[in-house]
Scaffold this motif. Structure first.
Motif, PDB file in Angstrom:
ATOM      1  N   PHE A   7       0.829  -1.201   0.000  1.00 34.27           N
ATOM      2  CA  PHE A   7       0.000   0.000   0.000  1.00 34.27           C
ATOM      3  C   PHE A   7       0.869   1.259   0.000  1.00 34.27           C
ATOM      4  O   PHE A   7       2.076   1.194   0.274  1.00 34.27           O
ATOM      5  N   ASP A  13       1.208   3.564   1.995  1.00 30.65           N
ATOM      6  CA  ASP A  13       1.896   3.892   3.249  1.00 30.65           C
ATOM      7  C   ASP A  13       3.015   2.899   3.570  1.00 30.65           C
ATOM      8  O   ASP A  13       3.581   2.920   4.651  1.00 30.65           O
ATOM      9  N   THR A  42       2.725  -0.408   3.786  1.00 33.58           N
ATOM     10  CA  THR A  42       2.272  -1.688   4.331  1.00 33.58           C
ATOM     11  C   THR A  42       2.330  -2.769   3.254  1.00 33.58           C
ATOM     12  O   THR A  42       1.699  -2.628   2.206  1.00 33.58           O
ATOM     13  N   ALA A  94       1.040  -6.039   2.159  1.00 32.43           N
ATOM     14  CA  ALA A  94      -0.083  -6.896   2.548  1.00 32.43           C
ATOM     15  C   ALA A  94       0.004  -8.282   1.919  1.00 32.43           C
ATOM     16  O   ALA A  94      -0.382  -9.266   2.533  1.00 32.43           O
ATOM     17  N   PRO A 104      -4.553 -15.501   9.565  1.00 32.03           N
ATOM     18  CA  PRO A 104      -4.685 -14.602  10.703  1.00 32.03           C
ATOM     19  C   PRO A 104      -5.312 -13.267  10.293  1.00 32.03           C
ATOM     20  O   PRO A 104      -5.222 -12.882   9.131  1.00 32.03           O
ATOM     21  N   SER A 105      -5.913 -12.604  11.242  1.00 29.66           N
ATOM     22  CA  SER A 105      -6.536 -11.313  10.964  1.00 29.66           C
ATOM     23  C   SER A 105      -5.477 -10.322  10.461  1.00 29.66           C
ATOM     24  O   SER A 105      -4.370 -10.267  10.981  1.00 29.66           O
ATOM     25  N   GLY A 106      -5.811  -9.606   9.415  1.00 33.89           N
ATOM     26  CA  GLY A 106      -4.902  -8.588   8.895  1.00 33.89           C
ATOM     27  C   GLY A 106      -3.829  -9.125   7.967  1.00 33.89           C
ATOM     28  O   GLY A 106      -2.896  -8.410   7.613  1.00 33.89           O
ATOM     29  N   GLY A 155      -4.190 -10.047   4.858  1.00 41.23           N
ATOM     30  CA  GLY A 155      -4.360  -9.642   3.455  1.00 41.23           C
ATOM     31  C   GLY A 155      -5.428 -10.397   2.692  1.00 41.23           C
ATOM     32  O   GLY A 155      -5.463 -10.354   1.468  1.00 41.23           O
ATOM     33  N   LYS A 156      -6.347 -11.052   3.416  1.00 38.51           N
ATOM     34  CA  LYS A 156      -7.387 -11.840   2.739  1.00 38.51           C
ATOM     35  C   LYS A 156      -8.352 -10.934   1.971  1.00 38.51           C
ATOM     36  O   LYS A 156      -8.642 -11.174   0.798  1.00 38.51           O
ATOM     37  N   SER A 157      -8.826  -9.892   2.640  1.00 42.01           N
ATOM     38  CA  SER A 157      -9.737  -8.972   1.948  1.00 42.01           C
ATOM     39  C   SER A 157      -9.022  -8.309   0.784  1.00 42.01           C
ATOM     40  O   SER A 157      -9.612  -8.090  -0.286  1.00 42.01           O
ATOM     41  N   THR A 158      -7.752  -7.990   0.994  1.00 39.02           N
ATOM     42  CA  THR A 158      -6.970  -7.350  -0.063  1.00 39.02           C
ATOM     43  C   THR A 158      -6.944  -8.238  -1.317  1.00 39.02           C
ATOM     44  O   THR A 158      -7.053  -7.740  -2.438  1.00 39.02           O
ATOM     45  N   HIS A 168     -12.966 -17.163   8.912  1.00 42.36           N
ATOM     46  CA  HIS A 168     -12.096 -17.421  10.056  1.00 42.36           C
ATOM     47  C   HIS A 168     -12.396 -18.787  10.665  1.00 42.36           C
ATOM     48  O   HIS A 168     -11.705 -19.240  11.558  1.00 42.36           O
ATOM     49  N   ARG A 178       0.874 -11.149   7.982  1.00 42.71           N
ATOM     50  CA  ARG A 178       1.337 -10.156   7.020  1.00 42.71           C
ATOM     51  C   ARG A 178       2.863 -10.134   6.889  1.00 42.71           C
ATOM     52  O   ARG A 178       3.526 -10.147   7.917  1.00 42.71           O
TER      53      ARG A 178
HETATM   54  N1  ATP Z   1      -5.880   1.132   1.946  1.00 41.10           N
HETATM   55  C1  ATP Z   1      -4.933   0.625   2.774  1.00 41.10           C
HETATM   56  N2  ATP Z   1      -3.825   1.336   3.061  1.00 41.10           N
HETATM   57  C2  ATP Z   1      -2.874   0.837   3.874  1.00 41.10           C
HETATM   58  N3  ATP Z   1      -2.924  -0.360   4.471  1.00 41.10           N
HETATM   59  C3  ATP Z   1      -4.014  -1.118   4.235  1.00 41.10           C
HETATM   60  C4  ATP Z   1      -5.069  -0.680   3.376  1.00 41.10           C
HETATM   61  N4  ATP Z   1      -6.016  -1.640   3.332  1.00 41.10           N
HETATM   62  C5  ATP Z   1      -5.567  -2.637   4.125  1.00 41.10           C
HETATM   63  N5  ATP Z   1      -4.365  -2.344   4.657  1.00 41.10           N
HETATM   64  C6  ATP Z   1      -3.559  -3.198   5.533  1.00 41.10           C
HETATM   65  O1  ATP Z   1      -3.246  -4.387   4.840  1.00 41.10           O
HETATM   66  C7  ATP Z   1      -3.306  -5.497   5.703  1.00 41.10           C
HETATM   67  C8  ATP Z   1      -4.250  -6.528   5.157  1.00 41.10           C
HETATM   68  O2  ATP Z   1      -5.570  -6.041   5.229  1.00 41.10           O
HETATM   69  P1  ATP Z   1      -6.832  -6.943   4.889  1.00 41.10           P
HETATM   70  O3  ATP Z   1      -8.043  -6.136   5.094  1.00 41.10           O
HETATM   71  O4  ATP Z   1      -6.636  -7.566   3.572  1.00 41.10           O
HETATM   72  O5  ATP Z   1      -6.719  -8.062   6.022  1.00 41.10           O
HETATM   73  P2  ATP Z   1      -7.666  -9.315   6.274  1.00 41.10           P
HETATM   74  O6  ATP Z   1      -6.817 -10.523   6.131  1.00 41.10           O
HETATM   75  O7  ATP Z   1      -8.870  -9.222   5.450  1.00 41.10           O
HETATM   76  O8  ATP Z   1      -8.018  -9.122   7.808  1.00 41.10           O
HETATM   77  P3  ATP Z   1      -9.360  -9.546   8.578  1.00 41.10           P
HETATM   78  O9  ATP Z   1      -9.300 -11.026   8.733  1.00 41.10           O
HETATM   79  O10 ATP Z   1      -9.241  -8.867   9.878  1.00 41.10           O
HETATM   80  O11 ATP Z   1     -10.515  -9.080   7.766  1.00 41.10           O
HETATM   81  C9  ATP Z   1      -3.738  -4.968   7.061  1.00 41.10           C
HETATM   82  O12 ATP Z   1      -2.586  -4.871   7.872  1.00 41.10           O
HETATM   83  C10 ATP Z   1      -4.286  -3.606   6.780  1.00 41.10           C
HETATM   84  O13 ATP Z   1      -4.016  -2.736   7.846  1.00 41.10           O
END
Ligand code: ATP
Ligand code: MG
Lengths: 253, 287
Positions: free
Chosen positions: A23, A25, A27, A29, A48-50, A52-55, A193, A211
């Motif tokens: 990203f 910033d 990060t 992912a 694990p939470s965070g 990058g699954k949603s990403t 999850h 991550r």
């Molecule tokens: N637009 C963004 N800018 C910067 N960092 C981001 C952005 N979107 C997500 N992240 C970071 O990227 C990482 C992955 O985010 P993501 O939402 O994909 O996690 P996730 O696996 O879906 O988590 P969860 O299980 O909690 O939903 C996280 O650390 C999040 O803080």
């Protein structure tokens, strides 16, 4: 960025090749994620939470542009089910279900017909004229599913759709989604999850590391469809869950 | 899709349709407040005010007898001339409100689509909102011809702020995930505005409308206080005449009717609001 909108030569409907995501910033992912999903495959990602699954789903649907690698998908045929139902509170169930067809400018009569079919399919018949505030969480999720079903997408992306529901409702919706999967034959990419949910639903379970997310383990699920509720209590099922849980534990450190 | 049997019907309960029902208590409240108000009025005009100043606030029954129950006693006294001037002001208020709604909502739409424009416009809107219109009257008179236009301008100046601010707030209130749903379907900016942002803004728009409607009535009264033409007088001008001549009952009658106009407009928009969004808008009172 590196999204190409054509389908790969095989029957692979969605493929990630060395997809990375950093990203703005800084990060990081996703790190070199590669896998593909064919028609009639249902792949679930746990991690694990965070991690990058949603990403991953956001890249697949082009809501986010990957910074490395290639993601191939037919972008005109994606269904995306969000974690919350994202229904429009000012529209009735029927009008909500019509929304996507409406945005694709389908004629009214066709829209109505498709919506009515989808509503029947998710078991919401009789609730067409209710507003979202009159529905329970499970029913809202059904309406959200129906909305995505209307355009009969070839690829379905699910971002923890049942995460907020109680176990009984979740299990019932699991069965209904599997039924739709068997009938529609789409390629599914599902995030959850819950390991039980992952195994129960999928043809394949992928485990992601913390991550930056990498695929660290892959499990084929051998059970034939249609799957029965009692499958969850069979030894083989439990064994597979145990293995995935073990891999996931590794992912957390 | 139609070939398969529908899957099991949900047993999830439907959340019962619970609305605010009118009850006896809803009517008792306003009646009690009204009685207290009348009692207080009698107290002021018969006890609190010194004898020689009581003509300023005649008792309620005097107002009814000499203000409401005299049709026309010449010199623009009586109910008929008051109603005529009220009608004149009401037309200005409603036309002005219409202009305000169109201008205010268009401005809010523009502001919602551009952060730059939003930042550039806000300070001036706030300035208009807090500027004393009284001090602007010479300028308005110098710049604009025609009392009617001048009066409409005063209405717009006084009433526009709540419409703009509430509409803008509403247009920007749609959820991120709802926006993404539209993005996924490649929806145009216009589609997004019409099918997502505007409906999401409706509850706020109606709040703005109700406030602006009341302000439009005030604007019309203030406007014809300062901008009048020979023969035609609005209720503001009428009030000024009664005030100068110390005609208490007529003065109070005119004030009551002007307030009633404001109340009617306010209630009207409340009714429209319930008709338009009452079915889906959730009101959380916390109990
Ligand atoms: N637009 C963004 N800018 C910067 N960092 C981001 C952005 N979107 C997500 N992240 C970071 O990227 C990482 C992955 O985010 P993501 O939402 O994909 O996690 P996730 O696996 O879906 O988590 P969860 O299980 O909690 O939903 C996280 O650390 C999040 O803080
Ligand atoms: Mg997530």
């Amino acid at each position: 960025m590196n999204n190409s909108s054509s389908t790969s030569p095989s029957s692979t409907l969605l493929s990630f090749e060395n997809v990375s995501m950093t990203f703005d910033d800084g990060t990081k992912a996703l790190d070199n994620v590669s896998f593909g999903i064919n028609a009639s495959e249902f792949v679930t990602v746990v991690g694990p939470s965070g991690c990058g699954k949603s990403t991953l789903l956001r890249i697949a649907s082009n809501l986010e542009a990957n910074t490395g690698g290639t993601c191939s998908i037919d972008r005109n045929s994606i269904g995306y089910v969000f974690q919350d139902a994202t229904l429009m509170p000012w529209r009735t169930v029927a009008r909500n279900v019509e929304l996507i067809a409406e945005l694709h400018k389908l004629p009214k009569a066709e829209r109505h017909q498709l919506a009515a079919q989808a509503i029947e399919l998710v078991g919401l018949s009789g609730f067409e004229d209710k507003y979202p505030r009159q529905l329970s969480g499970g029913m809202r999720m059904r309406a959200s599913l129906a909305r995505s079903l209307v355009m009969k997408p070839k690829v379905f992306l699910f971002d923890e759709p049942f995460g907020a529901l109680d176990e009984i409702t979740r299990e019932r919706l699991n069965d209904e989604l599997l039924r739709l999967f068997q009938h529609e034959g789409f390629a599914g990419l599902f995030i959850t999850h819950s390991i039980t949910e992952a195994v129960y639903m999928s043809t394949k379970v992928l485990v992601m590391s913390a991550r930056p997310g990498k695929i660290i383990a892959e499990f084929d699920v051998p059970f034939a469809y249609p799957r029965n509720h009692d499958l969850r209590y069979e030894a083989e099922f439990g064994e597979l869950c145990g293995k995935i849980s073990h891999a996931l534990r590794g992912a957390h450190q | 899709m139609s070939a398969v049997n529908p899957i099991s019907s949900p047993v999830d309960e439907v959340i019962p349709d619970r609305r605010d029902k009118f009850s006896f208590a809803d009517y008792v409240g306003p009646v009690v407040v009204f009685l207290v108000f009348i009692g207080f009025w009698y107290l002021l005009s018969t006890v609190v005010l010194p004898e020689q100043k009581r003509f300023l606030l005649p008792t309620p029954h005097t107002v009814i007898k000499e203000g409401f129950f005299v049709w026309n006693s010449g010199e623009r006294r009586g109910l008929q001339p008051i109603l005529m001037s009220l009608w004149d002001s009401a037309k200005v208020a409603l036309l002005g409100l219409g202009i305000t709604i169109v201008m205010g909502m268009s401005l809010a739409v523009l502001m919602s689509s551009s952060r730059w424009l939003e930042r550039a416009t806000w300070p001036y809107l706030v300035a208009v909102q807090s500027a004393p219109v009284l001090a602007l009257t010479p300028l308005i008179r110098a710049l604009i011809d025609g009392t009617q236009t001048q009066r409409l301008l005063v209405v717009v100046l006084i009433a526009i702020f709540p419409i703009v601010s509430n509409t803008l707030f509403g247009l920007l209130s749609a959820d991120k995930s709802q926006h993404e749903l539209f993005t996924l379907q490649g929806a145009s900016k216009w589609t997004r505005l019409v099918k997502l942002q505007f409906p999401a803004a409706l509850p706020n728009i109606f709040v703005g409308l109700r406030i602006s409607a009341g302000l439009a009535v005030i604007g019309a009264v203030v406007g014809d206080f300062y901008f009048r033409q020979g023969g035609v007088v609005g209720i503001g001008a009428q009030i000024d005449v009664y005030r100068n001549r110390l005609w208490g009952p007529e003065l109070i009658t005119a004030i009551i009717l002007a307030s009633t106009l404001g109340l009617v407009v306010f209630l009207f928009f409340g009714w429209v609001s319930r008709r338009a969004i009452g079915k889906w808008h959730i009101i959380n009172r916390g109990h």
